[in-house]
Design a protein around this motif. Structure first.
Motif, PDB file in Angstrom:
ATOM      1  N   PHE A 143       0.820  -1.216   0.000  1.00 38.51           N
ATOM      2  CA  PHE A 143       0.000   0.000   0.000  1.00 38.51           C
ATOM      3  C   PHE A 143       0.858   1.273   0.000  1.00 38.51           C
ATOM      4  O   PHE A 143       1.730   1.442   0.836  1.00 38.51           O
ATOM      5  N   PHE A 144       0.568   2.174  -0.920  1.00 39.44           N
ATOM      6  CA  PHE A 144       1.307   3.443  -0.932  1.00 39.44           C
ATOM      7  C   PHE A 144       0.440   4.625  -1.362  1.00 39.44           C
ATOM      8  O   PHE A 144       0.870   5.764  -1.309  1.00 39.44           O
ATOM      9  N   GLU A 145      -0.779   4.362  -1.807  1.00 43.59           N
ATOM     10  CA  GLU A 145      -1.625   5.463  -2.281  1.00 43.59           C
ATOM     11  C   GLU A 145      -2.475   6.030  -1.140  1.00 43.59           C
ATOM     12  O   GLU A 145      -2.604   5.418  -0.089  1.00 43.59           O
ATOM     13  N   GLU A 146      -3.081   7.228  -1.408  1.00 45.69           N
ATOM     14  CA  GLU A 146      -3.885   7.867  -0.348  1.00 45.69           C
ATOM     15  C   GLU A 146      -5.251   7.216  -0.185  1.00 45.69           C
ATOM     16  O   GLU A 146      -5.805   7.205   0.894  1.00 45.69           O
ATOM     17  N   THR A 147      -5.791   6.708  -1.304  1.00 46.87           N
ATOM     18  CA  THR A 147      -7.136   6.143  -1.191  1.00 46.87           C
ATOM     19  C   THR A 147      -7.164   4.710  -1.724  1.00 46.87           C
ATOM     20  O   THR A 147      -6.308   4.309  -2.513  1.00 46.87           O
ATOM     21  N   VAL A 148      -8.171   3.976  -1.266  1.00 38.62           N
ATOM     22  CA  VAL A 148      -8.379   2.607  -1.714  1.00 38.62           C
ATOM     23  C   VAL A 148      -8.546   2.554  -3.236  1.00 38.62           C
ATOM     24  O   VAL A 148      -7.971   1.705  -3.905  1.00 38.62           O
ATOM     25  N   PHE A 149      -9.292   3.513  -3.768  1.00 37.99           N
ATOM     26  CA  PHE A 149      -9.520   3.532  -5.214  1.00 37.99           C
ATOM     27  C   PHE A 149      -8.205   3.599  -5.986  1.00 37.99           C
ATOM     28  O   PHE A 149      -7.929   2.801  -6.867  1.00 37.99           O
ATOM     29  N   LYS A 150      -7.373   4.594  -5.612  1.00 38.94           N
ATOM     30  CA  LYS A 150      -6.096   4.765  -6.319  1.00 38.94           C
ATOM     31  C   LYS A 150      -5.196   3.541  -6.157  1.00 38.94           C
ATOM     32  O   LYS A 150      -4.464   3.181  -7.064  1.00 38.94           O
ATOM     33  N   GLU A 151      -5.289   2.944  -4.964  1.00 43.16           N
ATOM     34  CA  GLU A 151      -4.457   1.776  -4.690  1.00 43.16           C
ATOM     35  C   GLU A 151      -4.791   0.642  -5.654  1.00 43.16           C
ATOM     36  O   GLU A 151      -3.910   0.034  -6.246  1.00 43.16           O
ATOM     37  N   VAL A 152      -6.087   0.384  -5.823  1.00 41.44           N
ATOM     38  CA  VAL A 152      -6.500  -0.706  -6.708  1.00 41.44           C
ATOM     39  C   VAL A 152      -6.208  -0.344  -8.165  1.00 41.44           C
ATOM     40  O   VAL A 152      -5.881  -1.199  -8.982  1.00 41.44           O
ATOM     41  N   ALA A 153      -6.274   0.960  -8.473  1.00 43.51           N
ATOM     42  CA  ALA A 153      -6.076   1.395  -9.860  1.00 43.51           C
ATOM     43  C   ALA A 153      -4.619   1.275 -10.312  1.00 43.51           C
ATOM     44  O   ALA A 153      -4.333   1.257 -11.507  1.00 43.51           O
ATOM     45  N   PHE A 154      -3.701   1.167  -9.347  1.00 40.91           N
ATOM     46  CA  PHE A 154      -2.276   1.138  -9.693  1.00 40.91           C
ATOM     47  C   PHE A 154      -1.932   0.022 -10.684  1.00 40.91           C
ATOM     48  O   PHE A 154      -1.266   0.253 -11.692  1.00 40.91           O
ATOM     49  N   GLY A 155      -2.400  -1.196 -10.399  1.00 43.58           N
ATOM     50  CA  GLY A 155      -2.091  -2.334 -11.270  1.00 43.58           C
ATOM     51  C   GLY A 155      -2.623  -2.156 -12.679  1.00 43.58           C
ATOM     52  O   GLY A 155      -1.858  -2.211 -13.644  1.00 43.58           O
ATOM     53  N   PRO A 156      -3.952  -1.923 -12.834  1.00 40.60           N
ATOM     54  CA  PRO A 156      -4.503  -1.739 -14.187  1.00 40.60           C
ATOM     55  C   PRO A 156      -3.819  -0.597 -14.936  1.00 40.60           C
ATOM     56  O   PRO A 156      -3.592  -0.694 -16.148  1.00 40.60           O
TER      57      PRO A 156
END
Lengths: 253, 259
Positions: free
Chosen positions: B87-100
């Protein structure tokens, strides 16, 4: 394990009190700074190298290998001196001897690290007056380097599994790509530090002002003898340099 | 289909894997064995994080030695043991979006995948939360979502329930079950024999870098598990005492006893 310099040997240097060795290192570094004459610097460097071999049973190659990271700056020194200094041959000689002075600093420090266990070294510093808390902090920092290295590789694996390509893109992109590595690493370090502080406090760290040591060091006769020899040598070098005026050349007129 | 063919692997001259053959497809495969038996090392070969010293690994025909981890991440998702390590992003959304995003998808596709992945692990509505503020089970499910959003066919889960309380463990188990129903192949690395009993369709037991067992769950639990340092689930012990035979859940046992 990385950053582990200590090599187990049965030698005089290994068995001396760490305080003597720390003072010896300071004397060695100061001595190197006293002189700027190649006539003094070159023998001094060789003397340090040989005393590591004879007194510390450290191989010559073993000692020189550690100096590799300084290679670039040494090359630069050796190349630039003859370019800016005339006569050029003297410039080259000065370049070589100033490189040796620098390498001498490194060599002496590494000799200390190679012949002294980390905990003895820190105990030596503490016995010389370094606050214990600072000594402990230093030990912990060194102790955690391999641990953090391990965590960092796990994090890298995790992010690579999410499609992060660390070895692709230009410099700026690569710098940006370290963010997904650095943030989890910093969070993990802070958590570890926090837990460690609780562990320390729960073992009553800092409860008593005067610390005793489970494994203490003590100055024996030969430690005093070695210290005496070191100080005599240092005094002689001082005499040589400032009373007899040996070992100093005027470089800039 | 992931095919492992006589895989050998050595870390600084020490052989960790000593000739492993394995075929893994659309199933829940439990990978078990004592610490240091090579479970994680084997799993890291399946998405190319490690490359074989000898032998080879084929992921749907792709040789892992010839493809990068990033390329293989479209096929094989790897969820690491400690979710906080990713985990390194501010929000859950951005975190999941990192891979795609790493896959180079456009924004609408990324958003669609994030919503879908969060829904699949039961974290819909958590988009604006901070990953580090979630509970243990939520973090574990978020870690799964992060990998799931890359739509891999195969998922590797490294001890997904370790350190979770019962309720959080249930939420992860339900997530795994529904992923299996959606057609994912799941490799489960675990020490938890109850979890193996409940979820696995097949078990592979590693010992000293070699396969000691590979077969169906029922057969696995008829082995002398203690000699491998593994514990027999209480449920099976109880079922035996009641003469109910092999059961996989409390409900099943209750049903048999009633009969």
């Amino acid at each position: 394990m990385i950053y582990q310099f200590y090599v187990e040997r049965d030698s005089l240097l290994h068995s001396l009190d760490p305080r003597v060795k720390i003072i010896g290192m300071l004397i060695g570094i100061t001595s190197l700074m006293l002189f700027n004459d190649p006539k003094a610097l070159i023998p001094l460097f060789l003397f340090i190298l040989l005393s590591g071999r004879v007194l510390g049973k450290l191989g010559i190659g073993e000692q020189l290998r550690l100096l590799k990271p300084l290679l670039f700056i040494v090359l630069l020194t050796v190349l630039i001196w003859p370019l800016v200094y005339k006569p050029r041959l003297i410039g080259l000689l000065l370049g070589v001897s100033f490189s040796l002075r620098l390498l001498g600093f490194g060599l002496i420090t590494f000799q200390l690290l190679m012949t002294t266990r980390q905990r003895e070294l820190i105990l030596g510093f503490v016995r010389l007056g370094l606050p214990y808390e600072l000594g402990l902090t230093l030990t912990i920092a060194l102790r955690y380097i391999p641990t953090l290295y391990g965590i960092a590789s796990t994090i890298m694996d995790a992010q690579r599994s999410r499609g992060l390509e660390l070895d692709r893109g230009n410099l700026l992109e690569r710098i940006r790509k370290t963010v997904p590595i650095l943030i989890p690493l910093i969070v993990a370090s802070l958590k570890t530090a926090h837990e460690l502080s609780i562990a320390l406090e729960s073992r009553a760290f800092g409860a008593s002002r005067r610390r005793t040591f489970y494994r203490d060091i003590s100055m024996k006769r030969r430690d005093y003898l070695a210290l005496g020899i070191l100080l005599t040598c240092f005094a002689s070098l001082f005499y040589l340099r400032f009373v007899l005026g040996f070992g100093h050349v005027v470089i800039y007129r | 289909m992931i095919r492992v063919e006589s895989l050998h692997f050595a870390y600084d001259g020490r052989e960790v894997l000593r000739g492993i053959d394995l075929v893994f497809g659309e199933e829940i495969l439990a990978l078990v064995g004592p610490n240091g038996s090579g479970k994680t090392t084997l799993a890291k070969h399946l998405n190319g994080l490690l490359k074989p010293t000898r032998g080879r690994v084929l992921v749907d025909g792709m040789d892992t030695r010839e493809h990068t981890v990033a390329e293989l991440s479209r096929k094989v998702g790897y969820v690491f043991q400690n979710p906080e390590h990713m985990f390194f992003e501010e929000t859950v959304f951005k975190e999941v979006a990192f891979g795609p995003k790493n896959l180079g998808l456009d924004e609408s596709e990324v958003e669609e995948r994030v919503r879908w992945a969060l829904g699949a692990v039961g974290l819909g509505g958590f988009e604006e939360r901070t990953p580090y503020s979630l509970s243990g089970g939520e973090k574990q499910r978020l870690a799964i979502a992060c990998v799931l959003a890359m739509r891999p066919k195969y998922l590797i889960l490294d001890e997904p329930t370790t350190g979770l309380d019962w309720k959080a463990e249930r939420s992860v188990v339900e997530t795994i079950k529904s992923l299996r129903e959606d057609g994912h192949g799941i490799l489960l690395i675990t020490h938890d024999m109850d979890l193996v009993l409940e979820l696995a369709e097949r078990v592979v037991l590693l010992e000293d870098g070699k396969k000691a067992f590979d077969g169906p769950v029922e057969e696995f639990f008829s082995l002398d598990l203690e000699s491998y340092g593994l514990e027999r689930p209480e449920l099976l012990v109880l079922a035996e005492k009641l003469g109910a035979g092999f059961v996989r859940s409390v409900e099943e046992l209750a049903g048999r006893v009633k009969q």
